[in-house]
Design an enzyme around this catalytic site. Sequence first.
Site, PDB file in Angstrom:
ATOM      1  N   CYS A 159       5.474   1.577 -10.198  1.00 30.43           N
ATOM      2  CA  CYS A 159       4.796   1.755  -8.915  1.00 30.43           C
ATOM      3  C   CYS A 159       5.691   2.604  -8.007  1.00 30.43           C
ATOM      4  CB  CYS A 159       4.523   0.389  -8.284  1.00 30.43           C
ATOM      5  SG  CYS A 159       3.465   0.455  -6.841  1.00 30.43           S
ATOM      6  N   CYS A 353      -5.692   7.147  -3.673  1.00 30.33           N
ATOM      7  CA  CYS A 353      -4.433   6.670  -3.107  1.00 30.33           C
ATOM      8  C   CYS A 353      -4.146   7.362  -1.787  1.00 30.33           C
ATOM      9  CB  CYS A 353      -3.282   6.932  -4.087  1.00 30.33           C
ATOM     10  SG  CYS A 353      -1.707   6.234  -3.536  1.00 30.33           S
TER      11      CYS A 353
END
Length: 427
Positions: A159, A353
Amino acid sequence: MAAIVIIGAGLGGMPMAFEMKDIVGSKDQVIMISDKDYFHFVPSNPWIAVNWRKREEITVPLAGPLKKRKVELIVASVIRIVPEQNLIELNTGATVSYDHLIISTGPRLAFDEIPGLGPEGYTQSVCHVDHAEAARDEWLKFVEQPGPIVVGAVQGASCFGPAYEFAFIMDKDLRDRKMRDQVPMTFVTPEPYIGHLGLDGVGDSKTMMESELRSRHIDWICNAKVEKVEDGIMYVIECDDTGQEKKRHELPFGYSMMLPAFTGIDALKGIEGLVNPRGFVIIDEHQCNPTYRNIWGIGVAVAIAPKKPTPVPTGVPKTGFMIESMVTATAHNIRARLDDKPEKAKATWNAICLADMGDTGVAFVAMPQIPPRNVNWMKSGKWVHVAKVAFEKYFLRKVRTGVSEPLYERMILKSLGIVKLKDPQNH
């Protein structure tokens, strides 16, 4: 009557509870097991860490929304799953049986894999609101006595977005304090290049992210392995394109935030057929475990292999909309099973995102998230920062009101060609 148990009340678990409740019969039970009695909006943690948000602004007590939707809440830690018996063992000594189990736990944070890493060592974390609050306390001390910053992610991390975000947010906070000139900053990452993101890049992410770092005077080291961390110094091995040692760095720091690698939670460890060697849930194209056909996995807890190996190990991120597509597919497939029909729903794994940079940001759409893609772009601008703040408020409102996806959200996304389920006619 079926008992459908969800473990984990995070970004996947809460929508899962609401969507499951929308789709099951009136006599079916939906049960949520969470080791915390609150939901917290993880994407806001970098703001917590520089004191731009307070804990109460990004947390929601679970009891109210779940009671409203008639979802039973059990606040306890899962110590073991016994899939042969359809049983969950809790730290309270109680057990919970299930007809269908949805694992949405998120990861175990593997700080222990590198000496000196993490809040118990010498680096900070923004993976949990508790960590972010500790990071804030250290940040407020740091700005009183500034020095070098080392920020990024360690080998095996998956991540990367929050690492970039936090670097840019710290830069903005320091500029606001008129002290950015006192703070050298280095971004350390196992990615083979800046903007790889565990996704082999999105659009022109390499050029764009390098430009953003360069314009903020943030140095970087790619293909990096963190060997160990001591008080005020990080030992980093920079590797070449074959993964062999190229150069060693000893990086001094007055403040450091490094994202760890993830594993599955301890309660899943070593369950043959359910999880891979790192403890992530093995799933098929319908989110179902191939061995235990009444266990389902969504979110960060699931196993996804990288499309291409990297010189230094990196994982694949599981982003918000991608997780929500897993939620919708899982709900539809469990409903099909309850009706004695075969499961057919497949998540698109499309990704949207929004990465904040303090006063600007970058946004990307990857459809699907893992290449090759049908849609693949990244853009930047102040509008992204505004959109990220708006999304924070919007998602928290959805949790508080017990709604998974309002009609207008579905219509807007559909108009943009962004959907959660694959069209069975075309796939």
